[in-house]
Design an enzyme around this catalytic site. Sequence first.
Site, PDB file in Angstrom:
ATOM      1  N   SER A 173      22.888  16.452 -32.172  1.00 33.53           N
ATOM      2  CA  SER A 173      21.749  17.377 -31.598  1.00 33.53           C
ATOM      3  C   SER A 173      21.661  18.802 -32.548  1.00 33.53           C
ATOM      4  O   SER A 173      21.390  18.633 -33.770  1.00 33.53           O
ATOM      5  CB  SER A 173      22.242  17.818 -30.315  1.00 33.53           C
ATOM      6  OG  SER A 173      21.118  18.064 -29.646  1.00 33.53           O
ATOM      7  N   HIS A 222      20.419  10.521 -25.492  1.00 29.43           N
ATOM      8  CA  HIS A 222      20.896  11.709 -26.237  1.00 29.43           C
ATOM      9  C   HIS A 222      22.323  11.842 -26.499  1.00 29.43           C
ATOM     10  O   HIS A 222      23.085  11.661 -25.643  1.00 29.43           O
ATOM     11  CB  HIS A 222      20.443  12.955 -25.744  1.00 29.43           C
ATOM     12  CG  HIS A 222      20.348  13.993 -26.780  1.00 29.43           C
ATOM     13  ND1 HIS A 222      19.867  14.255 -28.110  1.00 29.43           N
ATOM     14  CD2 HIS A 222      21.103  15.384 -26.760  1.00 29.43           C
ATOM     15  CE1 HIS A 222      20.220  15.225 -28.754  1.00 29.43           C
ATOM     16  NE2 HIS A 222      20.819  16.063 -27.929  1.00 29.43           N
ATOM     17  N   ASP A 239      16.117   8.897 -26.335  1.00 28.71           N
ATOM     18  CA  ASP A 239      16.682  10.222 -26.789  1.00 28.71           C
ATOM     19  C   ASP A 239      15.551  11.343 -26.630  1.00 28.71           C
ATOM     20  O   ASP A 239      15.107  11.613 -27.671  1.00 28.71           O
ATOM     21  CB  ASP A 239      17.047  10.036 -28.524  1.00 28.71           C
ATOM     22  CG  ASP A 239      18.007  11.100 -28.880  1.00 28.71           C
ATOM     23  OD1 ASP A 239      18.152  12.177 -28.189  1.00 28.71           O
ATOM     24  OD2 ASP A 239      18.381  11.345 -30.029  1.00 28.71           O
TER      25      ASP A 239
END
Length: 606
Positions: free
Chosen positions: A150, A329, A300
């Site tokens: 991320s 995610h 995601d």
Amino acid sequence: MSDSDHGSAAWHVTPSAYAAAREAAHAMPAAPESRYLAMRDGCRIAIDVWRPEGATGPVPAILILTPYYRRFAVAEGSEADAIPNAGKFVRHLVPRGYAVVVVDVRGTGASFGTRDSFRSPKEREDSREIADWIVAQPWSDGRIGATGISYPGAASDFLASTGHPAVKAIAPLFAVWDTYADNYYPGGILLKQLAKSYDDLMVAMDHDRRDLLRNYVYYANPDLRGPHPVDEDADGSLLAAALREHLGNFRQPDFMGEFRFREEPLPYDPSFSSASFSPYSVSEGIRPDVAVLAVSGWMDGAGYANGAIARYLTLRGNKVHLLLGPWDHGARCNVSPWRREQASEFALLGALLRFFDHYLLGRDTGLEAEQPVHYFSLHAEEWRGAASWPPVESVQRLHLGEGTLDEAPGAAEQEKIRADFAWGSGSGTRYERIAGINSTTYYADWPQREAQLPGWSSAPLARDMELTGHGLADLWLSADTPDAALFVYLSEVEADGTVRYVTEGLLRALHRKESPAPAQYRTTWPFRSFRREDAAPLVPGQVERIRIPLLPISWVFRAGSRIRLSIAGMDADHCVQVPHGRPPELRLLRGGDRGSALELPLRPAR
């Protein structure tokens, strides 16, 4: 079923087989070397250096730049994990001959400074200076890689974009290419709940509010005691001073609300726009000798898979590898309805290690012989390789009829659809995990929610059909309001009536204008600038053609199942109203020369 690669024919050497054969010749240090580095403006940045014990010469470094604490302080005697974010990378890579450098980005953790932005350009310049420091160390062999999930993943893009000659390989995992469209404004619609939830998390971390941080399952262990001071801060006074500076950090709902149009500068800073914190805007600075591993999952968030694919398509002059799995995610879950376990069993660390071994250590990994694209096909429950994206080039067009999806258009008709501003997609969706909310079951109540929407279903399929890529809702419609939010959902209706969520697309009608994709932002789906000059209100009653791309997926529809398209005018659980307090009435055209249709990249399943 499992997302494991065991027995898969998609690789010559699977990531798990590579990891099993790869020696781990070194020991982990009990603790890292920790210190402050002063940046060009005097801001002190906290770093941890984890070096392989027993290494006899210089080693490559992997850099992880995070706002989620490089390391926690823990209660004395506790077995709590002090590095819950970077730990998997540290513990896997250091014993295999890499130094891992974990950094609190400015304004977070033990670092000084005040954050002026999400992924601030100041952090990009900090990363360049940190890279300078790394290559000057006697333990460094002069080669740097970067990775992270991320935010740290996008930070690896920004590091490479500085053009630093030591950076040879980056692995942005579950990371955006465009913070606007991939994250906070998918289809130009603000995700209001994401902005609030993420702000709650960052206040808890940046202000060291442990009472709030324990609301997040990742940090719920009561033995976690805030950010760890650096070695030189024996009494914690420097940490306390740094935390005081964090109190002035930007607030996410206020900040994101400033960027209603992509690339529109702030009124008080003409040099700053949504592009300033999006990797695509600086991608031209990534040298062609930098290798890239782009990873995402089908569930995601609102567009992270689009980010991974756009990264792969844009950096086509580099050695780029694309990996798309059945994940949410961070691959915290295998999201397949047919999964055996909630947790992913895929050897993601094995894929990462092989990538860095190949491009940083120069080992003979056999990676050059593998396909550049690997993806997991849901319902088939197997990994597949491809030479390019998209893997499926044939497109099947299904025309909207009277509750049906037909192979040919029928007579020209209209259908009224009134937006229901109370309808929402629920809490077990693709949007929770990106807000730091723990999710383990996805779309469990979808049959009940989808039943409330107008929809169109195909005839039962004669054979199994694989959908891989971006579907497209090609709609002809008018509205009685000057703007509208359009949500389109794709489902599989199995022979026994079970309805399963497959994917979705969303678009604010204001942003319906399409334009060519720029060089730094390649797509295979309709591109929108989301800029103010391309935005246009609807003329009430005037019919417009609006093409809405669905988020990418690989899914096998079984023989006997029906493909179903549904439409909504609101997702009250995640998005803002468009327009405020005025639910649009849509008139959808069916049949004739201007009939709405669904286009899907379909092929007979193997």
